[in-house]
Design an enzyme around this catalytic site. Structure first.
Site, short mmCIF file in Angstrom:
data_model
loop_
_atom_site.label_atom_id
_atom_site.label_comp_id
_atom_site.label_asym_id
_atom_site.label_seq_id
_atom_site.Cartn_x
_atom_site.Cartn_y
_atom_site.Cartn_z
N ASP A 1 -6.94 -1.94 -6.71
CA ASP A 1 -7.60 -2.49 -5.67
C ASP A 1 -7.94 -4.02 -5.78
O ASP A 1 -8.26 -4.43 -7.06
CB ASP A 1 -8.79 -1.76 -5.12
CG ASP A 1 -8.98 -2.33 -3.77
OD1 ASP A 1 -8.29 -1.61 -2.85
OD2 ASP A 1 -9.83 -3.12 -3.42
N ARG B 1 -2.96 7.52 1.11
CA ARG B 1 -3.29 8.66 1.70
C ARG B 1 -2.17 9.32 2.66
O ARG B 1 -2.37 10.36 3.00
CB ARG B 1 -4.65 8.37 2.75
CG ARG B 1 -5.92 8.16 1.85
CD ARG B 1 -7.04 7.89 2.42
NE ARG B 1 -6.67 6.48 2.94
CZ ARG B 1 -7.43 5.85 3.64
NH1 ARG B 1 -8.75 5.92 3.78
NH2 ARG B 1 -7.10 4.35 3.84
N TYR C 1 -14.77 -10.63 1.46
CA TYR C 1 -15.78 -9.47 1.07
C TYR C 1 -16.82 -9.57 0.12
O TYR C 1 -18.06 -8.64 0.44
CB TYR C 1 -14.82 -8.39 0.14
CG TYR C 1 -13.59 -7.83 1.14
CD1 TYR C 1 -13.97 -6.83 2.02
CD2 TYR C 1 -12.23 -8.41 1.21
CE1 TYR C 1 -12.76 -6.40 2.82
CE2 TYR C 1 -11.32 -7.91 1.89
CZ TYR C 1 -11.79 -6.74 2.83
OH TYR C 1 -10.58 -6.14 3.54
N ARG D 1 0.75 -1.31 0.08
CA ARG D 1 0.17 0.04 -0.15
C ARG D 1 0.86 1.24 -0.14
O ARG D 1 0.55 2.30 0.67
CB ARG D 1 -0.82 -0.15 1.16
CG ARG D 1 -1.92 -1.07 1.33
CD ARG D 1 -2.84 -1.23 0.47
NE ARG D 1 -3.81 -0.37 0.66
CZ ARG D 1 -4.99 -0.47 1.34
NH1 ARG D 1 -5.33 -1.64 1.84
NH2 ARG D 1 -5.78 0.48 1.48
N ARG E 1 -6.13 12.29 -5.80
CA ARG E 1 -7.37 11.39 -5.44
C ARG E 1 -8.58 12.11 -5.42
O ARG E 1 -9.52 12.08 -6.10
CB ARG E 1 -7.42 10.87 -4.05
CG ARG E 1 -8.50 10.27 -3.47
CD ARG E 1 -8.76 8.84 -4.08
NE ARG E 1 -10.25 8.45 -3.67
CZ ARG E 1 -11.45 8.86 -4.08
NH1 ARG E 1 -11.32 9.92 -4.94
NH2 ARG E 1 -12.51 8.28 -3.52
O1 CP3 Z 1 -0.11 -1.20 -2.55
C1 CP3 Z 1 -0.36 -0.41 -3.16
O2 CP3 Z 1 0.28 0.93 -3.21
C2 CP3 Z 1 -1.41 -0.35 -4.30
C3 CP3 Z 1 -2.67 -0.35 -4.18
C4 CP3 Z 1 -3.57 -0.96 -3.36
C5 CP3 Z 1 -4.73 -0.60 -2.76
N1 CP3 Z 1 -5.51 -1.74 -2.14
C6 CP3 Z 1 -5.08 1.02 -2.89
C7 CP3 Z 1 -6.20 1.34 -1.88
C8 CP3 Z 1 -3.56 -2.59 -2.77
C9 CP3 Z 1 -2.56 -3.48 -3.20
C10 CP3 Z 1 -4.66 -2.71 -2.25
C11 CP3 Z 1 -4.96 -4.13 -1.77
C12 CP3 Z 1 -6.23 -4.56 -1.12
N2 CP3 Z 1 -7.45 -3.74 -1.17
C13 CP3 Z 1 -6.46 -5.41 0.20
C14 CP3 Z 1 -5.21 -6.43 0.50
C15 CP3 Z 1 -4.00 -5.75 1.21
C16 CP3 Z 1 -4.47 -5.32 2.77
O3 CP3 Z 1 -4.36 -4.20 3.11
O4 CP3 Z 1 -4.76 -6.45 3.30
C17 CP3 Z 1 -7.37 -5.09 0.43
C18 CP3 Z 1 -7.85 -6.27 1.64
C19 CP3 Z 1 -8.29 -4.19 -0.08
C20 CP3 Z 1 -9.72 -3.88 0.04
C21 CP3 Z 1 -9.77 -2.55 0.26
N3 CP3 Z 1 -9.60 -1.41 -0.35
C22 CP3 Z 1 -10.05 -1.94 1.80
C23 CP3 Z 1 -10.42 -2.75 3.06
C24 CP3 Z 1 -10.08 -0.56 1.59
C25 CP3 Z 1 -10.46 0.46 2.64
C26 CP3 Z 1 -9.26 0.61 3.77
C27 CP3 Z 1 -8.62 1.77 3.50
O5 CP3 Z 1 -7.32 1.68 3.56
O6 CP3 Z 1 -9.16 2.69 3.21
C28 CP3 Z 1 -9.61 -0.28 0.58
C29 CP3 Z 1 -9.22 1.14 -0.21
C30 CP3 Z 1 -8.23 1.25 -0.77
N4 CP3 Z 1 -7.13 0.69 -1.72
C31 CP3 Z 1 -7.41 2.71 -0.62
C32 CP3 Z 1 -6.32 2.63 -1.21
C33 CP3 Z 1 -5.15 3.58 -1.58
C34 CP3 Z 1 -7.88 3.80 0.19
C35 CP3 Z 1 -8.96 4.59 -0.54
C36 CP3 Z 1 -8.85 5.92 -1.06
O7 CP3 Z 1 -7.58 6.49 -1.04
O8 CP3 Z 1 -9.74 6.83 -1.19
#
Ligand code: CP3
Length: 347
Positions: free
Chosen positions: A75, A29, A151, A25, A38
């Site tokens: 994602d 943010r 999910y 990740r 964003r």
């Molecule tokens: O690693 C990276 O920089 C690449 C981008 C990436 C995102 N999500 C961007 C994201 C990757 C590899 C993921 C994987 C992901 N997404 C997982 C597996 C890894 C982990 O953390 O366990 C999971 C379970 C998800 C599902 C998901 N997406 C959740 C639970 C959330 C909300 C939690 C949060 O951090 O806000 C997201 C949203 C998300 N995915 C964001 C980002 C940058 C935040 C939303 C935003 O910026 O508006």
């Protein structure tokens, strides 16, 4: 090309003098420039499906920190979206999907992902191929079938993904059908990512750790093995990283998996314990506590040393966190971490 990329060399099992580093990740943010970017898209999915924005988000952490790996900005939940399930991200509140309760709900999903819907993802990878510095490896990814299914069933993240576990006990055949569909779709998705320019792929099983042993075998290990085998059949050279978060003492179950090149360790795993149960050909990735990165200062330095020492020679090590970087993380601490790992500041 490959020889020039330390991350790919480590994934090939060759320990590097300095461990290559990237962070799960790493685009997100905690970066002010990510927050600005964003704001240009109405929804998170619009953001993911805009190749120019996805490319820029992928490059931001590379420019700032010079990581050895660039993970595609996307994602894991774009796959359910492409299978026709309604997926939305509510700001600050995580993902929301229309939950799956029964066979009727499952029957509404498409057999195949809508590859046109995912077109922008492949377009982003294609552009990144040429946009990245020559020593940085491009990483694609997908969620593991169990994590994505958890999910899809619950419609959201929950503390222990109980809805999906309950569904799997009550309707094992239906759940198996969903998992099978995700294995096929995810394998094809990764194969297409590799064809578009990804040089390695990671399978995120973020919820592996909530499964009891027999369920872990059935819904975590077996689907990842099947997925990796399918990818291997089409892309024999492509390095595959599996991240079974929370696997703990069940990590040894990954030892026989021939399609996997590296295992990502979460924060709670003792690196030497993983080293003891996994064949030497696996590279190990991990596993600094994301909270130590927030804390920073001498305590961060100490934890970095602990990780570096824990992943002992001769096994290849890729430095990473034990889970994704948190939004509260100070950017300066990430700089400090990278300098430390690269030996640019003294212990
Ligand atoms: O690693 C990276 O920089 C690449 C981008 C990436 C995102 N999500 C961007 C994201 C990757 C590899 C993921 C994987 C992901 N997404 C997982 C597996 C890894 C982990 O953390 O366990 C999971 C379970 C998800 C599902 C998901 N997406 C959740 C639970 C959330 C909300 C939690 C949060 O951090 O806000 C997201 C949203 C998300 N995915 C964001 C980002 C940058 C935040 C939303 C935003 O910026 O508006």
């Amino acid at each position: 090309m490959r020889a020039g990329k330390p991350l790919l060399a480590a994934l090939a099992g060759k320990r590097q003098p300095t461990p290559p580093i990237w962070l799960m990740r790493q685009a997100g943010r905690y970066l002010p420039e990510y927050r600005d970017l964003r704001a240009k898209a109405a929804t998170f999915l619009d953001f993911c499906y805009d190749p120019a924005l996805a490319v820029e988000a992928t490059l931001q952490p590379i420019r700032r920190f010079g990581f050895d790996g660039a993970i595609l900005f996307s994602d894991i939940l774009v796959l359910p979206d492409a299978l026709g399930q309604r997926v939305a991200f509510e700001s600050g509140d995580g993902p929301r999907l229309d939950p799956i309760y029964d066979a009727q709900d499952l029957a509404k999903l498409s057999r195949q992902p809508d590859w046109n819907r995912l077109g922008p993802v492949f377009e982003a990878l294609d552009r990144l191929k040429t946009a990245l510095p020559s020593d940085v490896a491009l990483i694609g990814f997908c969620g593991a079938p169990w994590t994505v299914a958890s999910y899809m069933i619950a419609g959201r993240g929950t503390p222990d993904q109980a809805p999906a576990r309950l569904f799997a006990y009550r309707h094992p055949d239906l759940f198996a059908a969903l998992i099978d569909r995700l294995v096929d779709a995810s394998a094809e998705y990764l194969i297409r990512q590799l064809a578009a320019g990804a040089e390695a792929v990671q399978i995120f099983d973020s919820w592996a750790g909530v499964l009891p042993p027999a369920e872990f075998d059935r819904w975590c290990v077996a689907p990842i093995a099947a997925l990796a085998a399918k990818v291997r059949a089409k892309a024999p050279e492509a390095p595959i990283i599996a991240f079974p978060r929370g696997a703990g003492t069940q990590l040894a179950k990954f030892a026989p998996l021939v399609g996997i090149d590296a295992i990502g360790l979460d924060t709670a795993v003792e690196p030497r314990a993983a080293d003891a149960v996994l064949p030497g050909r696996f590279a190990l990735q991990g596993n600094l506590d994301p909270l130590a990165l927030i804390a920073g200062g001498p305590r961060l330095d100490h934890e970095v040393e602990r990780v570096l020492e824990g992943f002992a020679a001769p096994r290849a090590h890729i430095f990473n966190l034990g889970h994704g970087i948190l939004p509260e993380t100070p950017v300066d601490n990430v700089e400090r971490l990278v300098a430390r790992v690269r030996g640019e500041t003294s212990p």
